[in-house]
Structure formats: C-alpha cells, structure tokens
Motif scaffolding. Structure first.
Motif, PDB file in Angstrom:
ATOM      1  N   ARG A  29       0.869  -1.171   0.000  1.00  0.00           N
ATOM      2  CA  ARG A  29       0.000   0.000   0.000  1.00  0.00           C
ATOM      3  C   ARG A  29       0.909   1.225   0.000  1.00  0.00           C
ATOM      4  O   ARG A  29       2.070   1.130   0.404  1.00  0.00           O
ATOM      5  CB  ARG A  29      -0.887   0.055   1.251  1.00  0.00           C
ATOM      6  N   PRO A  30       0.388   2.380  -0.412  1.00  0.00           N
ATOM      7  CA  PRO A  30       1.232   3.579  -0.363  1.00  0.00           C
ATOM      8  C   PRO A  30       1.553   3.943   1.096  1.00  0.00           C
ATOM      9  O   PRO A  30       0.641   4.133   1.899  1.00  0.00           O
ATOM     10  CB  PRO A  30       0.380   4.651  -1.040  1.00  0.00           C
ATOM     11  N   MET A  31       2.834   3.967   1.425  1.00  0.00           N
ATOM     12  CA  MET A  31       3.302   4.265   2.782  1.00  0.00           C
ATOM     13  C   MET A  31       4.014   5.604   2.772  1.00  0.00           C
ATOM     14  O   MET A  31       4.675   5.944   1.803  1.00  0.00           O
ATOM     15  CB  MET A  31       4.301   3.193   3.241  1.00  0.00           C
ATOM     16  N   GLY A  32       3.899   6.353   3.871  1.00  0.00           N
ATOM     17  CA  GLY A  32       4.638   7.598   3.934  1.00  0.00           C
ATOM     18  C   GLY A  32       4.115   8.566   4.972  1.00  0.00           C
ATOM     19  O   GLY A  32       3.416   8.194   5.913  1.00  0.00           O
ATOM     20  N   ILE A  33       4.464   9.831   4.744  1.00  0.00           N
ATOM     21  CA  ILE A  33       4.128  10.926   5.659  1.00  0.00           C
ATOM     22  C   ILE A  33       3.033  11.765   5.013  1.00  0.00           C
ATOM     23  O   ILE A  33       3.109  12.090   3.830  1.00  0.00           O
ATOM     24  CB  ILE A  33       5.365  11.811   5.928  1.00  0.00           C
ATOM     25  N   TYR A  34       2.032  12.123   5.816  1.00  0.00           N
ATOM     26  CA  TYR A  34       0.925  12.915   5.297  1.00  0.00           C
ATOM     27  C   TYR A  34       0.724  14.186   6.109  1.00  0.00           C
ATOM     28  O   TYR A  34       1.222  14.305   7.232  1.00  0.00           O
ATOM     29  CB  TYR A  34      -0.376  12.099   5.275  1.00  0.00           C
ATOM     30  N   GLN A  35       0.011  15.105   5.498  1.00  0.00           N
ATOM     31  CA  GLN A  35      -0.332  16.365   6.145  1.00  0.00           C
ATOM     32  C   GLN A  35      -1.823  16.628   5.911  1.00  0.00           C
ATOM     33  O   GLN A  35      -2.285  16.592   4.774  1.00  0.00           O
ATOM     34  CB  GLN A  35       0.481  17.497   5.530  1.00  0.00           C
ATOM     35  N   LEU A  36      -2.551  16.857   6.973  1.00  0.00           N
ATOM     36  CA  LEU A  36      -3.936  17.296   6.892  1.00  0.00           C
ATOM     37  C   LEU A  36      -3.892  18.778   7.263  1.00  0.00           C
ATOM     38  O   LEU A  36      -3.548  19.122   8.390  1.00  0.00           O
ATOM     39  CB  LEU A  36      -4.805  16.505   7.867  1.00  0.00           C
ATOM     40  N   LYS A  37      -4.174  19.646   6.287  1.00  0.00           N
ATOM     41  CA  LYS A  37      -3.953  21.085   6.500  1.00  0.00           C
ATOM     42  C   LYS A  37      -5.246  21.882   6.388  1.00  0.00           C
ATOM     43  O   LYS A  37      -6.026  21.713   5.455  1.00  0.00           O
ATOM     44  CB  LYS A  37      -2.944  21.617   5.484  1.00  0.00           C
ATOM     45  N   ASN A  38      -5.420  22.773   7.345  1.00  0.00           N
ATOM     46  CA  ASN A  38      -6.530  23.715   7.360  1.00  0.00           C
ATOM     47  C   ASN A  38      -6.114  24.906   6.498  1.00  0.00           C
ATOM     48  O   ASN A  38      -5.181  25.641   6.837  1.00  0.00           O
ATOM     49  CB  ASN A  38      -6.796  24.157   8.804  1.00  0.00           C
ATOM     50  N   GLN A  39      -6.786  25.111   5.382  1.00  0.00           N
ATOM     51  CA  GLN A  39      -6.421  26.173   4.448  1.00  0.00           C
ATOM     52  C   GLN A  39      -6.854  27.559   4.942  1.00  0.00           C
ATOM     53  O   GLN A  39      -6.387  28.570   4.435  1.00  0.00           O
ATOM     54  CB  GLN A  39      -7.029  25.905   3.071  1.00  0.00           C
ATOM     55  N   ILE A  40      -7.713  27.616   5.956  1.00  0.00           N
ATOM     56  CA  ILE A  40      -8.171  28.898   6.498  1.00  0.00           C
ATOM     57  C   ILE A  40      -7.141  29.484   7.462  1.00  0.00           C
ATOM     58  O   ILE A  40      -6.736  30.636   7.334  1.00  0.00           O
ATOM     59  CB  ILE A  40      -9.533  28.746   7.230  1.00  0.00           C
ATOM     60  N   ASN A  41      -6.712  28.677   8.439  1.00  0.00           N
ATOM     61  CA  ASN A  41      -5.781  29.212   9.444  1.00  0.00           C
ATOM     62  C   ASN A  41      -4.357  28.659   9.318  1.00  0.00           C
ATOM     63  O   ASN A  41      -3.481  29.033  10.093  1.00  0.00           O
ATOM     64  CB  ASN A  41      -6.319  28.979  10.853  1.00  0.00           C
TER      65      ASN A  41
END
Length: 131
Positions: A18-30
C-alpha cells in the motif's frame, strides 16, 4: 468469479504494498496542520475524514476547526513516500522494517514544519525522563 479465483485475488491484494509515507492534513483557512505517518495512506485519508465527519476525531482542536470551517477547508497531502524494496510481501512481518523508517521520516517532518500550538494540531511528546 469462483471461490478459488476470489481467494487468489484476496491473497494477491494482501501481498502488494500500500502507499506508505508521511501525510499532512492542513486547514487552508488558518494554516494549521496535522502531520502523521501511515503504512497505508489511502486508508488513513479515509479514516481521518470519516472520524472528522462523524465528529469523533481524537484530536479535539482539529475536530473543532473541522466543525467550524467544514470539509472543504482542509486538504490531505502526501509529503513523502517510502518506496518498497521488493514487489510482494510473503509474510506480514516483512512490513515491520518500514515502521522504523516511517517514524524517522515523521520526526524529520515534525522538526521541519513544527506543527504545534498556533501552527498545528500535533502535540509535543513529553520526554520519557521528565516528571
């Protein structure tokens, strides 16, 4: 599809990476972000958005912003991937070698982006010897 074909397809799926790695969930407002690592980035994206949509995410600050700004205010990005060193997995324990690599990569990104406090949703880990 007969039972044997289905069984073979399931076995093939279990043996592929499966695709393994580092992710970012980013709030585009703040601009706040959550940085994490995953052995299955697709499943992590689904889990994160499902938990947030169900108002049951473990990170309360992230959940509050999701509730306030909505799903469209957030992006899910892959910051770095691990390339598998072999084509198939013959035993699930073979994935263990990627766990250490993922944790090191995650620490690198946490140090680089500093997603804490006003900049992010991650929490600083307390030192093991701290009282």
């Amino acid at each position: 599809m007969d039972k044997q074909q289905r069984k073979q397809l399931i076995q093939n799926y279990k043996q592929t990476h499966r695709p393994m790695g580092i992710y970012q969930l980013k709030n585009q407002i703040n601009g706040k972000m959550l940085i994490g690592s995953s052995m299955n980035l697709d499943a992590t994206f689904n889990r994160e958005t499902f938990m947030l949509s169900m108002n049951s995410h473990i990170n309360h600050e992230l959940q509050e912003d999701w509730n306030q700004y909505g799903k469209d205010a957030f992006t899910f990005d892959i910051l770095e991937r691990i390339k598998p060193r072999e084509e198939i997995i013959t035993h699930p324990d073979e994935l263990d070698k990627y766990q250490t690599e993922l944790k090191e990569m995650e620490e690198k990104w946490l140090q680089k982006l500093q997603p804490y406090g006003d900049q992010g949703y991650n929490k600083l880990k307390k030192a093991k010897n701290a009282r």
